[in-house]
Design a protein around this motif. Structure first.
Motif: not given
Length: 363
Positions: A5-13, A23-32
């Motif tokens: 689960i990296d930045g690319a996976v989060v971006g695709q989600l 609207e994935p505002t919090a999702l796009e702002a989270c850092r893993v």
């Protein structure tokens, strides 16, 4: 594993959710980055809980809509499944609870819901097990496996479900329904499930396998062996009997350690001779017990398999094996005295010791 689960996976989600009206505002702002996998799952789940609609029905509808896209798959589904469970438990609704189980069954066809289901077991054990029992008849092998894997009492990586440990018999209907499953993937889960039960109730685990062996198919002996592996190493009498390990008349010479000063990173090698002094052939499980030195100086045993074989009367079997002390993430080694015993059909024989040393001190 952390990078599953990296930045690319989060971006695709985030892109998939935007397609279905979230609207994935919090999702796009989270850092893993720079976090362990379990923590990454929690971070993404928490962001999803901010972005998804607050009610269970609306959130579940968004997840189902996203599932229509075939790229909504893989490790991104773990935090999604956790968010679904969070929503249903917060609702307190029995109807949404059952629906959330249906969502997990849907998601598990692309990534197992075995971790998310643990909180549902904790919340409503009987109902979750009732649904899991129905899953054993599902045409999708991943759903059938979820019935077994998700209800294991000691599932690796997963949160514990104390009631499964206190009541080890409550999952018997699940494993009894699946031990002859057509899928090896499912059967292996069933064997691991019963091996877990052996930690909590060894006699129950042996009884379950005895029932399987009374009504076997061509795969049952292999499933039974895998389910009984820990009890065999521990010398459980019923498990040994079920697996056909018989005989107790042995003369054992050894084990004898070859080099008694062993540097970290090297191997300790030892030999032994096992002679059947009985009058009939003995089917034997031959193991060794390594007594590892712990940080406080005590020795803790760990059993390792060497071989299983039949030994004829007066026949001698030679053992020549080793254990590597190379660096590994699953075990920390501590300098000082260690010990080795041989084990034949659950009984220990002989003992020899060696010292694990700092390589620099030996040079």
């Amino acid at each position: 594993m952390d990078e599953m689960i990296d930045g690319a996976v989060v971006g695709q989600l985030a892109r998939l959710l935007r397609q279905v009206g979230v609207e994935p505002t919090a999702l796009e702002a989270c850092r893993v980055a720079d976090q362990k996998l379990r923590r990454r799952v929690d971070v993404v789940r928490d962001a999803l809980l901010v972005d998804l609609p607050p009610g269970y029905d609306e959130a579940a509808a968004m997840v189902r809509a996203a599932f229509e896209d075939e790229t909504f798959t893989g490790w991104m589904l773990w935090p999604v499944s956790e968010a679904v469970v969070d929503r249903t438990l917060a609702s307190g609704s029995a109807r949404s609870f059952d629906d959330a189980l249906n969502v997990l069954a849907l998601l598990t066809t692309r990534l197992s819901g075995e971790f998310a289901i643990r909180r549902m077991l904790d919340a409503r054990l009987e109902r979750t097990l009732e649904v899991a029992a129905a899953w054993t008849r599902n045409p999708d092998l991943h759903v059938r496996r979820l019935a077994s894997e998700g209800t294991r009492s000691h599932l690796p990586w997963a949160r514990g479900v104390p009631e499964l440990v206190r009541r080890p018999g409550v999952t018997r209907a699940v494993v009894d329904a699946l031990y002859t499953d057509e899928s090896e993937y499912v059967r292996r889960s069933v064997a691991n499930h019963v091996n877990d039960l052996a930690r909590d109730d060894p006699d129950l685990a042996a009884d379950i396998v005895a029932g399987w062996l009374d009504h076997p198919d061509e795969n049952t002996p292999r499933v039974a062996r895998h389910a009984m592996r820990t009890l065999i190493k521990k010398g459980h009498p019923r498990a040994l009997e079920l697996m056909g390990f018989e005989g107790s008349d042995f003369q054992v010479d050894g084990p004898s350690v070859i080099e008694h000063d062993v540097p970290v990173g090297a191997e300790v090698r030892f030999t032994a001779r096992i002679t059947n002094t009985g009058t009939v052939a003995a089917r034997t499980a031959i193991d060794y017990i390594m007594y590892f030195r712990k940080a406080r100086g005590v020795l803790r045993p760990k059993v390792f398999k060497i071989m299983s074989r039949s030994i004829a009367p007066a026949e001698t079997v030679l053992v020549d094996t080793s254990y590597s002390f190379r660096a590994r993430t699953t075990r920390a080694f501590h300098l000082g005295e260690h010990a080795i015993e041989l084990q034949v059909n659950g009984r220990p024989y002989g003992r020899d010791t060696f010292r694990l040393m700092d390589p620099e001190e030996m040079s």
